[in-house]
Design a protein around this motif. Structure first.
Motif, PDB file in Angstrom:
ATOM      1  N   GLU A  22       0.608  -0.834   0.000  1.00 52.80           N
ATOM      2  CA  GLU A  22      -0.015  -0.206  -0.024  1.00 52.80           C
ATOM      3  C   GLU A  22       1.074   1.325   0.088  1.00 52.80           C
ATOM      4  O   GLU A  22       0.686   2.373  -1.142  1.00 52.80           O
ATOM      5  N   SER A  31      -6.375   0.040   2.539  1.00 50.82           N
ATOM      6  CA  SER A  31      -7.223  -0.047   1.619  1.00 50.82           C
ATOM      7  C   SER A  31      -7.586  -1.063   0.789  1.00 50.82           C
ATOM      8  O   SER A  31      -8.608  -1.412   0.097  1.00 50.82           O
ATOM      9  N   LYS A  34      -9.732  -3.595   2.237  1.00 50.68           N
ATOM     10  CA  LYS A  34     -11.289  -2.999   1.729  1.00 50.68           C
ATOM     11  C   LYS A  34     -11.664  -3.977   0.775  1.00 50.68           C
ATOM     12  O   LYS A  34     -13.316  -3.701   0.635  1.00 50.68           O
TER      13      LYS A  34
END
Length: 133
Positions: A22, A31, A34
């Motif tokens: 990331e 993220s 998710k």
């Protein structure tokens, strides 16, 4: 296997954590996780696919072929073929079975070159990625 699990496996094969990935891709913390519950944007999927040199189809589960070419690699194949063809097109003496090449001949050569370059690029990619394991 969902997209997050594929990314996790790809990251493990490169000995990096999801958090490190990331950071490298300038994505917010958490993220990628998710993506187990929400659909990512295509731009983000492309970003991850290009990083790992896999196709977006592979990440999205539309293909099981990890070694198929990414969009970026396909563009590179096209660029290389165009360079080869530009050399052919500027040479008046190039012939095809003793006859000057016409547009149909050039199109046939272009299609064959694209296939050959793509196959060789996939083969080299598979070899390189298997050496990194």
């Amino acid at each position: 296997m969902n997209i997050y699990q594929k990314i996790k496996d790809l990251a493990a094969s490169k000995n990096i954590s999801i958090a490190e990935l990331e950071r490298k891709l300038d994505l917010s913390n958490g993220s990628l996780y998710k993506w187990t519950k929400t659909s990512p944007s295509i731009d983000k999927v492309k970003l991850v696919a290009n990083f790992f040199e896999v196709s977006t189809d592979y990440l999205l589960g539309l293909s099981n072929d990890r070694y198929s070419l990414s969009d970026k690699e396909k563009a590179d194949v096209g660029f290389r073929v165009e360079n080869i063809l530009n050399g052919i097109e500027t040479d008046d003496k190039v012939s095809f079975f003793g006859e000057p090449m016409d547009d149909e001949d050039k199109a046939a050569i272009k299609a064959a070159l694209q296939t050959a370059v793509a196959i060789n690029k996939e083969h080299a990619k598979k070899k390189r990625l298997n050496q990194n394991k």
